[in-house]
Design a protein around this motif. Structure first.
Motif, PDB file in Angstrom:
ATOM      1  N   LEU A 110       0.876  -1.395   0.282  1.00 41.09           N
ATOM      2  CA  LEU A 110      -0.067   0.420   0.144  1.00 41.09           C
ATOM      3  C   LEU A 110       1.104   1.144  -0.369  1.00 41.09           C
ATOM      4  CD1 LEU A 110      -2.336  -0.893   2.497  1.00 41.09           C
ATOM      5  CD2 LEU A 110      -2.592  -1.720   0.553  1.00 41.09           C
ATOM      6  N   PHE A 111       0.772   1.929  -0.439  1.00 42.84           N
ATOM      7  CA  PHE A 111       1.502   3.644  -0.454  1.00 42.84           C
ATOM      8  C   PHE A 111       0.165   4.182  -0.355  1.00 42.84           C
ATOM      9  CE2 PHE A 111       3.874   1.763  -4.369  1.00 42.84           C
ATOM     10  CZ  PHE A 111       4.516   2.071  -4.007  1.00 42.84           C
ATOM     11  N   VAL A 112       0.568   5.702   0.228  1.00 40.49           N
ATOM     12  CA  VAL A 112       0.193   6.668   0.987  1.00 40.49           C
ATOM     13  C   VAL A 112       0.011   7.759   0.419  1.00 40.49           C
ATOM     14  CG1 VAL A 112      -0.380   5.220   3.412  1.00 40.49           C
ATOM     15  CG2 VAL A 112       1.120   7.129   3.038  1.00 40.49           C
ATOM     16  N   GLY A 113      -0.797   9.191   0.754  1.00 46.79           N
ATOM     17  CA  GLY A 113      -0.443  10.004   0.173  1.00 46.79           C
ATOM     18  C   GLY A 113      -1.751  10.965   0.266  1.00 46.79           C
ATOM     19  N   SER A 114      -1.550  12.656   0.624  1.00 47.85           N
ATOM     20  CA  SER A 114      -2.318  13.831   1.204  1.00 47.85           C
ATOM     21  C   SER A 114      -1.972  14.474   1.458  1.00 47.85           C
ATOM     22  CB  SER A 114      -2.666  13.131   2.567  1.00 47.85           C
ATOM     23  OG  SER A 114      -3.865  14.223   3.265  1.00 47.85           O
ATOM     24  N   ALA A 115      -2.162  15.002   0.693  1.00 47.19           N
ATOM     25  CA  ALA A 115      -1.432  16.380  -0.440  1.00 47.19           C
ATOM     26  C   ALA A 115      -0.543  17.241   1.106  1.00 47.19           C
ATOM     27  CB  ALA A 115      -2.706  17.085  -0.210  1.00 47.19           C
ATOM     28  N   ASP A 116      -0.819  18.411   1.444  1.00 49.78           N
ATOM     29  CA  ASP A 116      -0.307  18.817   2.342  1.00 49.78           C
ATOM     30  C   ASP A 116      -0.505  18.222   3.843  1.00 49.78           C
ATOM     31  OD1 ASP A 116      -2.315  20.247   2.096  1.00 49.78           O
ATOM     32  OD2 ASP A 116      -1.786  22.042   2.831  1.00 49.78           O
ATOM     33  N   LEU A 117      -1.559  17.621   3.664  1.00 48.26           N
ATOM     34  CA  LEU A 117      -1.949  17.228   5.196  1.00 48.26           C
ATOM     35  C   LEU A 117      -2.110  15.392   5.701  1.00 48.26           C
ATOM     36  CD1 LEU A 117      -5.612  19.239   4.522  1.00 48.26           C
ATOM     37  CD2 LEU A 117      -4.029  19.764   6.282  1.00 48.26           C
ATOM     38  N   LEU A 118      -0.894  15.559   5.466  1.00 52.91           N
ATOM     39  CA  LEU A 118      -0.112  13.593   5.749  1.00 52.91           C
ATOM     40  C   LEU A 118      -0.665  13.621   7.026  1.00 52.91           C
ATOM     41  CD1 LEU A 118       0.601  11.440   3.727  1.00 52.91           C
ATOM     42  CD2 LEU A 118       3.079  12.492   3.994  1.00 52.91           C
ATOM     43  N   GLY A 119       0.048  14.445   7.702  1.00 52.95           N
ATOM     44  CA  GLY A 119       0.266  13.977   9.233  1.00 52.95           C
ATOM     45  C   GLY A 119      -1.621  14.519   9.270  1.00 52.95           C
ATOM     46  N   SER A 120      -1.511  14.925   9.538  1.00 55.58           N
ATOM     47  CA  SER A 120      -3.189  15.464  10.317  1.00 55.58           C
ATOM     48  C   SER A 120      -4.107  14.612  10.219  1.00 55.58           C
ATOM     49  CB  SER A 120      -3.541  17.275  10.198  1.00 55.58           C
ATOM     50  OG  SER A 120      -3.364  17.399   8.619  1.00 55.58           O
ATOM     51  N   THR A 121      -3.982  14.143   8.867  1.00 58.27           N
ATOM     52  CA  THR A 121      -5.190  12.701   8.695  1.00 58.27           C
ATOM     53  C   THR A 121      -4.782  11.220   8.576  1.00 58.27           C
ATOM     54  OG1 THR A 121      -3.518  12.581   6.078  1.00 58.27           O
ATOM     55  CG2 THR A 121      -5.640  14.359   6.216  1.00 58.27           C
ATOM     56  N   SER A 122      -3.301  11.472   9.922  1.00 65.39           N
ATOM     57  CA  SER A 122      -3.184  10.579  10.011  1.00 65.39           C
ATOM     58  C   SER A 122      -2.966   9.519   8.597  1.00 65.39           C
ATOM     59  CB  SER A 122      -3.810   9.542  10.674  1.00 65.39           C
ATOM     60  OG  SER A 122      -3.877  11.026  12.078  1.00 65.39           O
ATOM     61  N   VAL A 123      -3.133   9.512   7.246  1.00 64.59           N
ATOM     62  CA  VAL A 123      -2.490   8.188   6.402  1.00 64.59           C
ATOM     63  C   VAL A 123      -0.995   7.798   6.638  1.00 64.59           C
ATOM     64  CG1 VAL A 123      -4.554   8.648   5.291  1.00 64.59           C
ATOM     65  CG2 VAL A 123      -1.258  10.132   4.970  1.00 64.59           C
ATOM     66  N   ASN A 124       0.069   8.757   7.007  1.00 63.24           N
ATOM     67  CA  ASN A 124       1.814   8.517   7.148  1.00 63.24           C
ATOM     68  C   ASN A 124       1.696   7.747   8.208  1.00 63.24           C
ATOM     69  OD1 ASN A 124       0.525  10.343   9.408  1.00 63.24           O
ATOM     70  ND2 ASN A 124       2.675  11.046   9.836  1.00 63.24           N
ATOM     71  N   VAL A 125       0.905   7.413   8.912  1.00 67.96           N
ATOM     72  CA  VAL A 125       0.737   5.597   9.586  1.00 67.96           C
ATOM     73  C   VAL A 125       0.604   4.566   8.588  1.00 67.96           C
ATOM     74  CG1 VAL A 125      -0.281   4.978  11.692  1.00 67.96           C
ATOM     75  CG2 VAL A 125      -0.062   7.525  11.597  1.00 67.96           C
ATOM     76  N   GLY A 126      -0.102   4.991   7.708  1.00 69.47           N
ATOM     77  CA  GLY A 126       0.117   3.545   7.273  1.00 69.47           C
ATOM     78  C   GLY A 126       1.474   3.471   6.497  1.00 69.47           C
ATOM     79  N   ALA A 127       2.315   4.423   6.272  1.00 66.86           N
ATOM     80  CA  ALA A 127       4.142   4.037   5.884  1.00 66.86           C
ATOM     81  C   ALA A 127       4.747   3.529   6.936  1.00 66.86           C
ATOM     82  CB  ALA A 127       4.083   5.276   5.147  1.00 66.86           C
ATOM     83  N   LYS A 128       4.093   4.076   7.742  1.00 69.04           N
ATOM     84  CA  LYS A 128       5.192   3.519   9.647  1.00 69.04           C
ATOM     85  C   LYS A 128       5.825   1.908   8.986  1.00 69.04           C
ATOM     86  CE  LYS A 128       4.708   3.241  14.324  1.00 69.04           C
ATOM     87  NZ  LYS A 128       3.801   3.160  14.926  1.00 69.04           N
ATOM     88  N   GLY A 129       7.286   2.280   9.679  1.00 72.66           N
ATOM     89  CA  GLY A 129       7.939   0.801   9.716  1.00 72.66           C
ATOM     90  C   GLY A 129       8.864   0.536   7.819  1.00 72.66           C
TER      91      GLY A 129
END
Length: 145
Positions: free
Chosen positions: A84-103
């Motif tokens: 899975l890839f994640v992406g969320s414009a400039d709100l990557l952290g505030s939308t929490s999808v960045n957690v999907g790339a953790k690890g």
């Protein structure tokens, strides 16, 4: 325009065929430990309605829907070795999808310099543009499979 330019279409088709021949001549093989998207589906099917221990909510602990989405994406990304890839414009952290790339490696995906990253930088600050790009990629992948 294309219908009125058969010579152009023939030239483009020839270039496409040559590009495919060049790619095929490299005899590329999937890398070891390549992502396994099937693992996302098989894990979800196997677990059914059972919530994995790592995803269970803790009584009394505050959470958000977007935070839980990030945790679920992380879970399935680890299970699938990064399918899975994640992406969320400039709100990557505030939308929490960045957690999907953790690890996985920090920073944005780059096929040459950061191929194991699972975070995409595309579409500017417009999630609609990202959705269009990813829908196009998904439909291309589906038709070429």
């Amino acid at each position: 325009m294309i219908e009125k330019s058969p010579d152009l279409v023939k030239a483009m088709a020839k270039r496409l065929v040559r590009a495919r021949e060049r790619l095929n001549s490299k005899k590329r093989q999937p890398r070891k430990n390549a992502p396994q998207v099937e693992a996302v589906y098989s894990t979800a099917e196997k677990e059914g309605h059972q919530i994995p221990e790592s995803l269970k909510l803790m009584p009394g602990k505050a959470t958000t829907l977007r935070g839980e989405l990030g945790r679920v994406l992380e879970y399935y990304n680890k299970v699938s070795q990064g399918a899975l890839f994640v992406g969320s414009a400039d709100l990557l952290g505030s939308t929490s999808v960045n957690v999907g790339a953790k690890g996985f490696p920090e920073g944005y995906f780059n096929a040459v310099t950061n191929p194991l990253s699972r975070t995409l930088s595309l579409g500017g600050i417009c999630e609609d543009a990202m959705s269009g790009i990813l829908s196009g990629l998904a439909s291309l992948a589906a038709t070429s499979a």
